[in-house]
Write an enzyme that holds these catalytic residues in place. Structure first.
Site, PDB file in Angstrom:
ATOM      1  N   GLY A  20       0.809  -1.211   0.000  1.00 21.05           N
ATOM      2  CA  GLY A  20       0.000   0.000   0.000  1.00 21.05           C
ATOM      3  C   GLY A  20       0.839   1.257   0.000  1.00 21.05           C
ATOM      4  O   GLY A  20       0.449   2.285   0.552  1.00 21.05           O
ATOM      5  N   GLY A  77      -1.127   7.897   0.826  1.00 23.65           N
ATOM      6  CA  GLY A  77      -1.229   8.050   2.268  1.00 23.65           C
ATOM      7  C   GLY A  77       0.071   7.840   3.007  1.00 23.65           C
ATOM      8  O   GLY A  77       1.156   8.204   2.545  1.00 23.65           O
ATOM      9  N   ILE A  78      -0.030   7.221   4.184  1.00 26.36           N
ATOM     10  CA  ILE A  78       1.159   7.027   5.015  1.00 26.36           C
ATOM     11  C   ILE A  78       2.119   6.017   4.384  1.00 26.36           C
ATOM     12  O   ILE A  78       3.322   6.077   4.629  1.00 26.36           O
ATOM     13  CB  ILE A  78       0.786   6.593   6.447  1.00 26.36           C
ATOM     14  N   GLY A  79       1.605   5.109   3.574  1.00 30.02           N
ATOM     15  CA  GLY A  79       2.480   4.172   2.880  1.00 30.02           C
ATOM     16  C   GLY A  79       3.379   4.886   1.889  1.00 30.02           C
ATOM     17  O   GLY A  79       4.584   4.601   1.788  1.00 30.02           O
ATOM     18  N   TYR A  99     -13.619  -3.465  11.500  1.00 27.51           N
ATOM     19  CA  TYR A  99     -12.273  -2.961  11.239  1.00 27.51           C
ATOM     20  C   TYR A  99     -11.391  -3.147  12.469  1.00 27.51           C
ATOM     21  O   TYR A  99     -10.236  -3.578  12.360  1.00 27.51           O
ATOM     22  CB  TYR A  99     -12.363  -1.482  10.867  1.00 27.51           C
TER      23      TYR A  99
END
Length: 340
Positions: free
Chosen positions: A56, A60-62, A213
């Protein structure tokens, strides 16, 4: 009659105002509890000749993690199923870091065959793996099962990464000192895990938004703690909560729930670049060379939920997870019931 109506309307307006104020106060309190201050990874560790794999890593944070590791000189592999988005991410990282050793490889966590194909090809093409970041996840997804008979969300967030990591373990062990970093969430507090039901969708998720989740993120912490006990010394395993990050992982929720969550995150959120700091810290900090099996937030070790610290539950979840994926791959003794 008119004056009574005006009084009633004023009452409604005041009630709404006080309710909104109370909600805002609750959000601020939540922010102080979850992310009191945003810290940054300050170490200057270089990663020349190191290989880092980020699932991923195209957004985003990836993406921010992949860029930070590339800046430090690592050879970075972004694993994702979105080829176009990943190609764009690779180009941006190369341009911004000056590091040409960044590439994309296709990985679809919804298909265990794809996970195995990815791992086999990676093991053929690379002679080492120094850093594995299990970042890819989905915030919510419709009720349903994969072709492997596993709840869709559970396979993306937990079973798929579980299989991938263990197919790459030999490479990580060969490359030690090496690090495995797993991204969880504070929402693991909402999760409840029965190892015998981890592959199943349960009706309770209809009534408790976030619990499904949270269950997957609780599984990740339990898995990290158990894996840390089983890998040889020199391979560290740590897990983290990145903070309230404005990302697109909740985009598949129904409109009302999605916009409520986005509104809350908008009030409290940190950027993806800030959210990646704890991941980067766990990947590169020289102070963590022998630290393993811990849960981190804001670049420091913290306590996870009581359930996440349950060693017996972690062991039972491990055994059930192995049983689920054993039909797809043949593992060595590391995946069995024996410790290291």
């Amino acid at each position: 009659m008119l004056s009574a109506l005006i009084i009633f309307l004023n009452f409604i307006i005041n009630l709404f105002s006080y309710t909104l104020l109370l909600i805002l106060i609750c959000f601020v309190a939540l922010k102080i509890w979850i992310d009191p201050f945003t810290k940054r990874c300050k170490c200057k560790t270089k990663l020349n000749e190191k290989v880092a794999l980020i699932t991923g890593g195209n957004s985003g944070i990836g993406f921010e993690t992949a860029k930070a590791l590339a800046e430090r000189g690592a050879r970075v592999i972004i694993a994702s199923r979105n080829e176009k988005k990943s190609a764009q991410a690779v180009d941006i990282i190369k341009q911004e870091t000056g590091n040409d050793k960044v590439e994309y490889r296709h990985l679809n966590l919804l298909k265990l065959d794809s996970v195995q194909e990815f791992a086999e090809k990676f093991n053929e093409d690379f002679d080492r793996l120094d850093i594995l970041v299990n970042n890819a996840a989905c915030g919510e997804i419709k009720k349903g099962y994969t072709e492997n008979g596993i709840d869709l969300l559970m396979q993306i967030n937990y079973i798929g990464p579980f299989l991938l990591t263990h197919l790459l373990l030999d490479k990580l062990i060969k490359s030690k000192p090496s690090r495995i970093v797993m991204v969880s969430s504070f929402l693991h507090y909402l999760g409840r895990v029965d190892p015998e039901k981890i592959a199943s969708w349960e009706p309770i998720y209809t009534y408790l938004p976030g619990a499904r989740y949270g269950k997957t993120k609780l599984c990740i912490i339990l898995w990290a703690k158990e894996l840390a006990k089983r890998v040889p010394q020199g391979v560290t395993v740590n897990v983290l909560h990145p903070g309230l990050v404005m990302t697109n992982i909740f985009d598949k929720l129904n409109y009302v729930t999605k916009y409520i969550i986005h509104f809350a995150i908008y009030l409290l959120f940190i950027s993806a670049e800030e959210g990646a700091q704890t991941i980067i810290h766990l990947c590169v900090s020289p102070n963590l060379e022998s630290s393993t099996g811990d849960y981190y937030q804001n670049c420091k070790r913290v306590k996870a939920s009581k359930t996440a610290e349950d060693a017996d539950l972690a062991r039972r979840l491990w055994e059930k997870s192995v049983a689920i994926i054993d039909k797809y791959s043949k593992f060595g003794t590391l995946l069995g019931t024996q410790g290291k």
